[in-house]
Design an enzyme around this catalytic site. Sequence first.
Site, PDB file in Angstrom:
ATOM      1  N   ALA A  41       0.466   0.280   4.571  1.00 36.64           N
ATOM      2  CA  ALA A  41       0.598   1.280   4.006  1.00 36.64           C
ATOM      3  C   ALA A  41       1.498   2.005   5.474  1.00 36.64           C
ATOM      4  CB  ALA A  41      -0.508   2.000   4.205  1.00 36.64           C
ATOM      5  N   GLY A  42       2.236   2.905   4.843  1.00 31.16           N
ATOM      6  CA  GLY A  42       3.604   3.038   5.410  1.00 31.16           C
ATOM      7  C   GLY A  42       4.247   2.679   6.748  1.00 31.16           C
ATOM      8  N   TYR A  92       0.619  -1.083  -0.027  1.00 28.26           N
ATOM      9  CA  TYR A  92      -0.103  -0.380  -0.258  1.00 28.26           C
ATOM     10  C   TYR A  92       1.009   1.409  -0.263  1.00 28.26           C
ATOM     11  CZ  TYR A  92      -3.580  -2.957   0.154  1.00 28.26           C
ATOM     12  OH  TYR A  92      -4.544  -4.215   0.467  1.00 28.26           O
ATOM     13  N   HIS A  93       0.081   2.473  -0.145  1.00 30.43           N
ATOM     14  CA  HIS A  93       0.799   3.790  -0.298  1.00 30.43           C
ATOM     15  C   HIS A  93       1.722   3.598   1.103  1.00 30.43           C
ATOM     16  CE1 HIS A  93      -2.503   5.010   2.939  1.00 30.43           C
ATOM     17  NE2 HIS A  93      -1.476   5.484   2.580  1.00 30.43           N
ATOM     18  N   GLY A  94       3.034   4.834   0.407  1.00 29.36           N
ATOM     19  CA  GLY A  94       3.892   4.907   1.901  1.00 29.36           C
ATOM     20  C   GLY A  94       4.851   4.199   2.959  1.00 29.36           C
TER      21      GLY A  94
END
Length: 181
Positions: free
Chosen positions: A129-130, A101-103
Amino acid sequence: MFKFIIEEAKNILEKDPAAKSLFEAIFYYPSLKALLYHRLSHKLYNKKRYTLSWIISQRARKKTGIEIHPGAKIGKNLFIDHGMGVVIGETAEVGNNVTMYHGVTLGGLGGEPNTKRHPTVEDDVMIGAGAKILGPITIGRGAKIGANAVILKDVPPYTTVVGVPGRVVRTNRDDYLMYVI
């Protein structure tokens, strides 16, 4: 190349319930564009055409928000959902059917040139994410990394890891036993 595009678009349709059509997956998903750019830059990198590979890689970063070093090895069916802020370092290796996922960062912790400095992510891994996965470590097959986790040590297959620093909170023993046998 056309076969690659169709395969990756079908992978997006399979993994993202928001994707409604092959057309959408091909034209609107930044992960597909980033992977296309990476295929080209990686071929040039392997032919020691470093400057041209970097130009292509940086164009992909500017267009998609996803930075994949031309030297990184990427398997089939990588799905990067939303994508913005994803960084994959030079010696990183990503297996097949990985979702991130993003990040997400697959980064290094320094080290000598021409040595393994980035993570290896085995097949069927999900990275939230992250999450930051740092150093020459291995994320085992089927593992799940929680959002915003910081991973500095190897992760066994079929485990779920969360927190800062990352710690195992669950092991799917049935999957693990099948993996070992």
